[in-house]
Design an enzyme around this catalytic site. Structure first.
Site, PDB file in Angstrom:
ATOM      1  N   ARG A   8       0.861  -1.192   0.000  1.00 45.60           N
ATOM      2  CA  ARG A   8       0.000   0.000   0.000  1.00 45.60           C
ATOM      3  C   ARG A   8       0.887   1.228   0.000  1.00 45.60           C
ATOM      4  O   ARG A   8       1.955   1.221   0.631  1.00 45.60           O
ATOM      5  CB  ARG A   8      -0.846   0.079   1.276  1.00 45.60           C
ATOM      6  CG  ARG A   8      -1.761  -1.055   1.487  1.00 45.60           C
ATOM      7  CD  ARG A   8      -3.079  -0.845   0.772  1.00 45.60           C
ATOM      8  NE  ARG A   8      -3.843  -2.076   0.851  1.00 45.60           N
ATOM      9  CZ  ARG A   8      -4.981  -2.303   0.203  1.00 45.60           C
ATOM     10  NH1 ARG A   8      -5.489  -1.359  -0.551  1.00 45.60           N
ATOM     11  NH2 ARG A   8      -5.587  -3.441   0.313  1.00 45.60           N
TER      12      ARG A   8
ATOM     13  N   LEU B 148       1.947   4.572   1.423  1.00 44.85           N
ATOM     14  CA  LEU B 148       1.802   5.205   2.736  1.00 44.85           C
ATOM     15  C   LEU B 148       1.557   6.706   2.519  1.00 44.85           C
ATOM     16  O   LEU B 148       2.369   7.406   1.923  1.00 44.85           O
ATOM     17  CB  LEU B 148       3.058   4.969   3.573  1.00 44.85           C
ATOM     18  CG  LEU B 148       3.299   3.490   3.941  1.00 44.85           C
ATOM     19  CD1 LEU B 148       4.700   3.276   4.493  1.00 44.85           C
ATOM     20  CD2 LEU B 148       2.248   2.989   4.935  1.00 44.85           C
TER      21      LEU B 148
ATOM     22  N   ASN C 135      11.643   1.448   3.943  1.00 40.77           N
ATOM     23  CA  ASN C 135      10.940   0.538   3.036  1.00 40.77           C
ATOM     24  C   ASN C 135      11.957  -0.362   2.329  1.00 40.77           C
ATOM     25  O   ASN C 135      13.070   0.064   2.007  1.00 40.77           O
ATOM     26  CB  ASN C 135      10.176   1.372   1.990  1.00 40.77           C
ATOM     27  CG  ASN C 135       9.424   0.499   0.994  1.00 40.77           C
ATOM     28  OD1 ASN C 135       8.726  -0.436   1.366  1.00 40.77           O
ATOM     29  ND2 ASN C 135       9.574   0.788  -0.295  1.00 40.77           N
TER      30      ASN C 135
ATOM     31  N   HIS D  18      12.514  -2.596  -1.079  1.00 39.99           N
ATOM     32  CA  HIS D  18      11.959  -2.643  -2.441  1.00 39.99           C
ATOM     33  C   HIS D  18      12.833  -3.554  -3.315  1.00 39.99           C
ATOM     34  O   HIS D  18      14.063  -3.426  -3.311  1.00 39.99           O
ATOM     35  CB  HIS D  18      11.911  -1.226  -3.030  1.00 39.99           C
ATOM     36  CG  HIS D  18      11.317  -1.213  -4.398  1.00 39.99           C
ATOM     37  ND1 HIS D  18       9.957  -1.319  -4.614  1.00 39.99           N
ATOM     38  CD2 HIS D  18      11.905  -1.169  -5.629  1.00 39.99           C
ATOM     39  CE1 HIS D  18       9.733  -1.313  -5.923  1.00 39.99           C
ATOM     40  NE2 HIS D  18      10.887  -1.223  -6.562  1.00 39.99           N
TER      41      HIS D  18
ATOM     42  N   ASP E  32       8.256   4.625  -3.454  1.00 35.62           N
ATOM     43  CA  ASP E  32       9.558   3.958  -3.624  1.00 35.62           C
ATOM     44  C   ASP E  32      10.665   4.993  -3.866  1.00 35.62           C
ATOM     45  O   ASP E  32      11.493   4.876  -4.780  1.00 35.62           O
ATOM     46  CB  ASP E  32       9.501   2.930  -4.774  1.00 35.62           C
ATOM     47  CG  ASP E  32       8.515   1.817  -4.452  1.00 35.62           C
ATOM     48  OD1 ASP E  32       8.397   1.448  -3.282  1.00 35.62           O
ATOM     49  OD2 ASP E  32       7.864   1.317  -5.393  1.00 35.62           O
TER      50      ASP E  32
HETATM   51  C1  GRF Z   1      10.007  -8.419  -0.925  1.00 37.58           C
HETATM   52  O1  GRF Z   1      10.681  -8.830  -2.093  1.00 37.58           O
HETATM   53  C2  GRF Z   1       9.922  -6.924  -0.865  1.00 37.58           C
HETATM   54  O2  GRF Z   1      11.027  -6.262  -1.406  1.00 37.58           O
HETATM   55  C3  GRF Z   1       8.706  -6.676  -1.726  1.00 37.58           C
HETATM   56  O3  GRF Z   1       7.813  -7.689  -1.347  1.00 37.58           O
HETATM   57  C4  GRF Z   1       8.537  -8.834  -0.954  1.00 37.58           C
HETATM   58  C5  GRF Z   1       8.054  -9.276   0.395  1.00 37.58           C
HETATM   59  O4  GRF Z   1       8.386 -10.606   0.649  1.00 37.58           O
HETATM   60  N1  GRF Z   1       8.213  -5.341  -1.581  1.00 37.58           N
HETATM   61  P1  GRF Z   1       8.114 -11.291   2.076  1.00 37.58           P
HETATM   62  O5  GRF Z   1       6.662 -11.070   2.410  1.00 37.58           O
HETATM   63  O6  GRF Z   1       9.045 -10.649   3.055  1.00 37.58           O
HETATM   64  O7  GRF Z   1       8.430 -12.753   1.875  1.00 37.58           O
END
Ligand code: GRF
Length: 189
Positions: free
Chosen positions: A92, A94, A108, A110, A146
């Protein structure tokens, strides 16, 4: 070693949340994950409960609009008195009202080397662009998606024949190292 309070927000399997919990328990990170929140009933919530961590679920559809949900989420997170708030696969955006509540202590994770491939499909977008190297980024959150000062990045090679799933699995292996390191950096700053 002082123990900072960390709240983690998730929407998925919570593997990064678990990596962070384990790094805290191994005292690699000077903190403890005190609560895990999600916007949907995802498997990561059960993973958190299995780890003995308090959870909360706040689905936006239970609030009249996005602003009301964002304020409620801010208040719920604030109840846990976090020194650090980690968005780890929280799908989501923020809102400013949330971001401003945790200025300087909201990060965050990413799955790309930002500023390349922001957005919800970073792994697919990197594959489609044909890059040979992608990776993961941990950054402070600002008002853009991001976006914000980068804390740490790790490169991951794209292999011939990679699918979104195989590449994302390799990126997650890197993330499980990267996220605890980034939290340590913030908490020790
Ligand atoms: C990760 O790759 C993160 O960078 C992305 O979503 C994924 C989350 O994976 N935004 P998990 O739920 O920690 O297994």
């Amino acid at each position: 070693m002082s123990h900072s309070r960390i709240v983690v927000l998730i929407s998925g399997s919570g593997s990064n949340m678990q990596a962070l919990v384990e790094a805290c328990r191994a005292e690699v990170v000077p903190g403890a994950v005190v609560a895990v929140g999600a916007d949907r009933d995802c498997s990561g919530l059960q993973r958190a409960r299995d780890l003995g961590i308090e959870t909360f679920l706040m689905s936006p559809k239970e609030w009249p609009d996005r602003d009301a949900w964002s304020e409620a989420l801010r208040d719920e997170v604030a109840c846990h008195q976090p020194d650090l708030v980690v968005s780890a696969g929280f799908m989501r955006i923020l809102a400013p009202v949330f971001v401003d509540g945790f200025s300087g202590r909201l990060i965050n994770l990413h799955p790309s080397l930002l500023p390349d491939f922001p957005g919800a499909h970073a792994v697919r977008d990197a594959l489609e662009a044909g890059v040979r190297v992608t990776g993961s980024t941990v950054h402070y959150v600002d008002h853009l998606v991001d976006h914000g000062p980068i804390l740490l990045q790790e490169k991951v090679e794209v292999h011939d024949g990679d699918t979104e799933d195989t590449l994302h699995a390799r990126i997650k292996e890197a993330e499980h190292r990267l996220l605890p390191q980034a939290c340590k950096l913030v908490l020790e700053a």
